[in-house]
Write an enzyme that holds these catalytic residues in place. Structure first.
Site, PDB file in Angstrom:
ATOM      1  N   ASP A   9    -113.094  76.099  37.451  1.00 54.61           N
ATOM      2  CA  ASP A   9    -113.283  73.983  37.394  1.00 54.61           C
ATOM      3  C   ASP A   9    -114.270  74.123  38.537  1.00 54.61           C
ATOM      4  OD1 ASP A   9    -112.654  72.045  36.569  1.00 54.61           O
ATOM      5  OD2 ASP A   9    -110.952  71.921  38.081  1.00 54.61           O
ATOM      6  N   ASP A  11    -113.888  71.151  40.755  1.00 55.16           N
ATOM      7  CA  ASP A  11    -113.027  70.375  42.109  1.00 55.16           C
ATOM      8  C   ASP A  11    -111.644  70.080  41.750  1.00 55.16           C
ATOM      9  OD1 ASP A  11    -115.731  68.363  42.079  1.00 55.16           O
ATOM     10  OD2 ASP A  11    -115.013  67.262  40.027  1.00 55.16           O
ATOM     11  N   THR A  51    -116.875  72.394  34.403  1.00 54.86           N
ATOM     12  CA  THR A  51    -115.930  71.153  34.613  1.00 54.86           C
ATOM     13  C   THR A  51    -115.968  69.928  33.671  1.00 54.86           C
ATOM     14  OG1 THR A  51    -116.711  69.755  36.733  1.00 54.86           O
ATOM     15  CG2 THR A  51    -119.033  71.228  35.887  1.00 54.86           C
ATOM     16  N   ALA A  54    -116.394  62.923  33.822  1.00 54.57           N
ATOM     17  CA  ALA A  54    -115.550  61.193  33.563  1.00 54.57           C
ATOM     18  C   ALA A  54    -117.050  60.148  34.443  1.00 54.57           C
ATOM     19  CB  ALA A  54    -114.454  61.583  33.235  1.00 54.57           C
TER      20      ALA A  54
END
Length: 183
Positions: A9, A11, A51, A54
């Protein structure tokens, strides 16, 4: 399929999660990420970033800005003799946003779409692969794709409710503790 992968991932695992990071000046590498990736490469893993982004759907930044930051990030890894094979990202959000990326999809974690695309693109053996994330949705996406070695790094997102089970997941407090799973 005999290629194994270390799926990361972004962040919270690669960079400190300051919320919708999209500029190099706000990108702070998590302590130990370079050493972990160097170990993984020595053990024969290809490295992929998986990742959710959004912030694109929400209009905080656009795809070009994300891709520019990703190129910068990949170059920073290259300076440490680490090859990031590919960055897969989901720009969608099912309900929140201001543009064409507001939609349900099969790529937004916990859906396994990005992992399955990497498997297809690079002949990855998911059973021999590892996923490291800091959210329950990361672990669900890994499980939904057939990855057995799932490592959850404790974060502000991991205080799961009773309905969010993390069975079969190795929980660690710091990224450096993931080294023992990279075999």
């Amino acid at each position: 399929m005999n290629n194994k992968a270390l799926f990361l991932d972004r962040d919270g695992i690669i960079n400190v999660d300051h919320g919708y990071v999209h500029k190099p000046e706000d990108f702070e590498f998590v302590e130990g990420i370079f050493e972990l990736c160097q170990l993984a490469i020595k053990k024969g893993y290809q490295i992929f970033v998986i990742t959710n982004q959004a912030g694109i759907a929400r209009g905080y930044y656009d795809v070009a800005t994300f891709e520019s930051l990703s190129s910068w990030m990949v170059n920073e890894f290259a300076k440490q003799a680490i090859t990031i094979t590919k960055v897969y990202f989901c720009p969608h959000h099912p309900t929140k946003g201001v543009n064409q990326f507001v939609m349900s999809c099969d790529c937004r974690k916990p859906e396994p779409g990005m992992i399955l695309q990497a498997q297809q693109d690079f002949s990855i053996d998911l059973k021999d692969s590892i996923f490291i994330g800091d959210k329950i949705s990361d672990m669900q996406a890994a499980k939904n794709s057939g990855i057995e070695t799932r490592i959850l790094v404790d974060s502000r997102y991991t205080d799961e409710s009773p309905s969010e089970k993390v069975e079969g997941v190795m929980r660690i407090k710091q990224l450096q503790q993931a080294h023992k799973f990279v075999i």
